[in-house]
Design a protein around this motif. Structure first.
Motif, mmCIF file in Angstrom:
data_model
loop_
_atom_site.group_PDB
_atom_site.id
_atom_site.type_symbol
_atom_site.label_atom_id
_atom_site.label_comp_id
_atom_site.label_asym_id
_atom_site.label_seq_id
_atom_site.Cartn_x
_atom_site.Cartn_y
_atom_site.Cartn_z
ATOM 1 N N GLY A 120 0.814 -1.203 0.000
ATOM 2 C CA GLY A 120 0.000 0.000 0.000
ATOM 3 C C GLY A 120 0.853 1.259 0.000
ATOM 4 N N ALA A 121 1.938 1.253 0.763
ATOM 5 C CA ALA A 121 2.835 2.410 0.823
ATOM 6 C C ALA A 121 3.519 2.643 -0.520
ATOM 7 C CB ALA A 121 3.878 2.202 1.921
ATOM 8 N N MET A 122 3.940 1.570 -1.182
ATOM 9 C CA MET A 122 4.602 1.738 -2.479
ATOM 10 C C MET A 122 3.636 2.287 -3.525
ATOM 11 S SD MET A 122 7.431 -1.288 -2.900
ATOM 12 C CE MET A 122 6.280 -2.651 -2.771
ATOM 13 N N GLN A 123 2.402 1.819 -3.496
ATOM 14 C CA GLN A 123 1.415 2.335 -4.438
ATOM 15 C C GLN A 123 1.147 3.816 -4.181
ATOM 16 O OE1 GLN A 123 -0.317 1.114 -7.130
ATOM 17 N NE2 GLN A 123 1.160 -0.569 -7.053
ATOM 18 N N TYR A 124 1.091 4.211 -2.913
ATOM 19 C CA TYR A 124 0.776 5.594 -2.574
ATOM 20 C C TYR A 124 1.942 6.535 -2.860
ATOM 21 C CZ TYR A 124 -0.696 9.681 0.113
ATOM 22 O OH TYR A 124 -1.030 10.961 0.486
ATOM 23 N N PHE A 125 3.137 6.164 -2.396
ATOM 24 C CA PHE A 125 4.273 7.091 -2.496
ATOM 25 C C PHE A 125 5.008 6.999 -3.828
ATOM 26 C CE2 PHE A 125 3.911 6.621 2.181
ATOM 27 C CZ PHE A 125 3.749 7.959 2.497
ATOM 28 N N LEU A 126 5.059 5.822 -4.424
ATOM 29 C CA LEU A 126 5.780 5.658 -5.687
ATOM 30 C C LEU A 126 4.869 5.757 -6.896
ATOM 31 C CD1 LEU A 126 8.196 2.740 -4.718
ATOM 32 C CD2 LEU A 126 8.737 5.178 -4.881
ATOM 33 N N GLY A 127 3.596 5.444 -6.712
ATOM 34 C CA GLY A 127 2.629 5.575 -7.797
ATOM 35 C C GLY A 127 2.985 4.733 -9.000
ATOM 36 N N ALA A 128 2.997 5.366 -10.159
ATOM 37 C CA ALA A 128 3.259 4.648 -11.415
ATOM 38 C C ALA A 128 4.662 4.081 -11.470
ATOM 39 C CB ALA A 128 3.026 5.586 -12.601
ATOM 40 N N SER A 129 5.574 4.645 -10.658
ATOM 41 C CA SER A 129 6.962 4.155 -10.680
ATOM 42 C C SER A 129 7.157 2.944 -9.779
ATOM 43 C CB SER A 129 7.917 5.273 -10.246
ATOM 44 O OG SER A 129 7.644 5.688 -8.918
ATOM 45 N N ALA A 130 6.088 2.489 -9.116
ATOM 46 C CA ALA A 130 6.191 1.316 -8.240
ATOM 47 C C ALA A 130 6.202 0.047 -9.092
ATOM 48 C CB ALA A 130 5.033 1.284 -7.258
ATOM 49 N N THR A 131 7.366 -0.269 -9.617
ATOM 50 C CA THR A 131 7.493 -1.429 -10.500
ATOM 51 C C THR A 131 7.520 -2.736 -9.738
ATOM 52 O OG1 THR A 131 9.914 -1.207 -10.433
ATOM 53 C CG2 THR A 131 8.750 -0.082 -12.224
ATOM 54 N N LEU A 132 7.726 -2.669 -8.425
ATOM 55 C CA LEU A 132 7.828 -3.877 -7.600
ATOM 56 C C LEU A 132 6.688 -3.936 -6.604
ATOM 57 C CD1 LEU A 132 9.458 -6.369 -6.562
ATOM 58 C CD2 LEU A 132 10.635 -4.778 -5.021
ATOM 59 N N GLN A 133 6.076 -5.091 -6.516
ATOM 60 C CA GLN A 133 5.096 -5.369 -5.482
ATOM 61 C C GLN A 133 5.507 -6.662 -4.788
ATOM 62 O OE1 GLN A 133 1.561 -3.729 -4.743
ATOM 63 N NE2 GLN A 133 3.189 -2.265 -5.115
ATOM 64 N N LEU A 134 5.338 -6.713 -3.488
ATOM 65 C CA LEU A 134 5.668 -7.936 -2.759
ATOM 66 C C LEU A 134 4.536 -8.938 -2.932
ATOM 67 C CD1 LEU A 134 7.031 -6.482 0.610
ATOM 68 C CD2 LEU A 134 8.372 -7.419 -1.271
ATOM 69 N N PRO A 135 4.789 -10.073 -3.570
ATOM 70 C CA PRO A 135 3.737 -11.091 -3.678
ATOM 71 C C PRO A 135 3.359 -11.594 -2.291
ATOM 72 C CG PRO A 135 5.852 -11.954 -4.419
ATOM 73 C CD PRO A 135 6.035 -10.487 -4.201
ATOM 74 N N PHE A 136 2.072 -11.531 -1.976
ATOM 75 C CA PHE A 136 1.635 -11.752 -0.602
ATOM 76 C C PHE A 136 2.087 -13.100 -0.049
ATOM 77 C CE2 PHE A 136 -1.471 -13.251 2.536
ATOM 78 C CZ PHE A 136 -1.380 -12.230 3.471
ATOM 79 N N LEU A 137 1.712 -14.187 -0.701
ATOM 80 C CA LEU A 137 1.985 -15.512 -0.158
ATOM 81 C C LEU A 137 3.486 -15.778 -0.071
ATOM 82 C CD1 LEU A 137 0.868 -18.137 0.921
ATOM 83 C CD2 LEU A 137 0.755 -19.002 -1.438
ATOM 84 N N LYS A 138 4.213 -15.434 -1.120
ATOM 85 C CA LYS A 138 5.663 -15.648 -1.130
ATOM 86 C C LYS A 138 6.342 -14.846 -0.031
ATOM 87 C CE LYS A 138 9.754 -15.187 -4.093
ATOM 88 N NZ LYS A 138 10.244 -14.742 -5.439
ATOM 89 N N THR A 139 5.891 -13.603 0.151
ATOM 90 C CA THR A 139 6.495 -12.744 1.180
ATOM 91 C C THR A 139 6.173 -13.257 2.577
ATOM 92 O OG1 THR A 139 6.277 -10.839 -0.299
ATOM 93 C CG2 THR A 139 6.654 -10.382 2.035
ATOM 94 N N VAL A 140 4.935 -13.677 2.789
ATOM 95 C CA VAL A 140 4.544 -14.225 4.090
ATOM 96 C C VAL A 140 5.410 -15.432 4.433
ATOM 97 C CG1 VAL A 140 2.719 -15.513 5.282
ATOM 98 C CG2 VAL A 140 2.173 -13.371 4.118
ATOM 99 N N ILE A 141 5.590 -16.325 3.453
ATOM 100 C CA ILE A 141 6.397 -17.527 3.688
ATOM 101 C C ILE A 141 7.842 -17.147 4.003
ATOM 102 C CG2 ILE A 141 7.351 -19.605 2.614
ATOM 103 C CD1 ILE A 141 4.715 -19.839 1.059
ATOM 104 N N GLN A 142 8.405 -16.206 3.242
ATOM 105 C CA GLN A 142 9.801 -15.831 3.451
ATOM 106 C C GLN A 142 10.010 -15.168 4.809
ATOM 107 O OE1 GLN A 142 11.579 -13.939 0.094
ATOM 108 N NE2 GLN A 142 13.474 -13.449 1.147
ATOM 109 N N ILE A 143 9.108 -14.258 5.188
ATOM 110 C CA ILE A 143 9.233 -13.599 6.492
ATOM 111 C C ILE A 143 9.034 -14.609 7.616
ATOM 112 C CG2 ILE A 143 8.238 -11.863 8.025
ATOM 113 C CD1 ILE A 143 7.583 -10.204 5.564
ATOM 114 N N ALA A 144 8.090 -15.543 7.412
ATOM 115 C CA ALA A 144 7.868 -16.582 8.420
ATOM 116 C C ALA A 144 9.115 -17.436 8.611
ATOM 117 C CB ALA A 144 6.681 -17.460 8.016
#
Length: 299
Positions: A120-144
């Motif tokens: 959400g922060a990347m979409q708000y602050f970077l807007g159209a330049s936010a070329t990267l999004q954290l894939p939810f499931l993959k990120t959850v697994i990696q952080i876990a």
């Protein structure tokens, strides 16, 4: 310090040691306390998981930050409390049991909320330049994997080798601080060309976030009729963040891979110990209540 060594070796090692140290001090009782003493846990969790990101978002909008640094503020605000909060809570005569429970609960919940807040922060602050999004499931697994596994190892040692766990816990916590210092030094060295500019831009934001949250946490706890030691615990818990996890999320190639976004967390990790010491001095000057014993603070 070589950037590849920092992200590939030092950061994972530092995070493993920090989360292992947290696990060494945890028992299943610390999670059951959510049911036994729900009010303090609920108030602390709301302050940590909801109020902290909201205040961080407000400050990131209020101050003239670059979009990358603004996202970095939100990365730090999305992370759980740090294990050092338990030690500081003890030193300021807070409710240590509540602090331990809040650290454990926030570490579990933020596994799922971190990608939501950061995307959400990347979409708000970077807007159209936010070329990267954290894939939810993959990120959850990696952080876990990088947080919950070492916590689980620590809890297992606590359960089946309590004497060994008690012996090494203190050493591991000091080793955690040492590794955190190395990580911060390595990151600032890697960004040395811009480090003064970064401090001038985001240093005041992180100081404001830390101080505002500590006093808000204390005020909200007292406003909800929690006792003084519990209020201290919540204040410290929302003031001491897991900066190493924030730096890892921002810098790791498989996550954000944006070292600039790690700068706010590095600066915050330096400031939070100074403000915590000031908070401890302030609280100590206001009250002379006896230090709670283990019996008093743990059911």
């Amino acid at each position: 310090m070589n950037a590849n060594f920092l992200t590939a070796v030092l950061l994972p090692l530092a995070l493993f040691v920090i989360m292992l140290g947290m696990g060494l001090g945890l028992t299943p009782t610390d999670f059951k306390r959510v049911l036994v003493e729900p009010r303090g846990v609920i108030v602390g969790a709301i302050a940590q998981l909801l109020l902290l990101p909201l205040v961080g978002f407000g400050l990131a909008n209020l101050f003239p930050l670059t979009p990358e640094l603004a996202v970095g503020v939100m990365v730090l605000a999305a992370c759980p409390g740090g294990s050092t909060s338990n030690l500081i809570t003890y030193l300021v005569r807070g409710n240590v049991a509540l602090s331990i429970t809040l650290t454990a609960v926030s570490s579990l919940i933020t596994v799922f909320t971190i990608p939501l807040v950061i995307n959400g922060a990347m979409q708000y602050f970077l807007g159209a330049s936010a070329t990267l999004q954290l894939p939810f499931l993959k990120t959850v697994i990696q952080i876990a994997v990088i947080t919950l596994i070492p916590i689980g190892i620590g809890m297992t040692l606590h359960r089946y080798a309590p004497k060994f766990a008690a012996t090494v816990e203190g050493y591991v916590k000091w080793l955690s601080l040492f590794f955190l210092g190395l990580v911060i030094a390595g990151l600032l060295l890697a960004e040395r060309a811009n480090v003064v500019s970064f401090f001038l831009q985001v240093g005041w934001v992180m100081l404001a976030l830390n101080v505002i949250m500590m006093f808000l946490g204390y005020a909200i706890a007292l406003g909800t009729k929690l006792d003084g030691p519990s209020a201290k615990s919540i204040s410290v818990e929302v003031g001491i963040q897991n900066g190493t996890l924030a730096i890892a999320i921002a810098s790791t190639p498989t996550l954000l891979n944006a070292p600039t976004m790690a700068i706010p967390a590095a600066i915050y990790s330096l400031l939070m110990f100074i403000t915590s010491a000031a908070f401890g001095w302030f609280i100590h000057s206001q009250t002379r209540s006896p230090r709670p014993t283990e019996k008093d603070s743990r059911p």
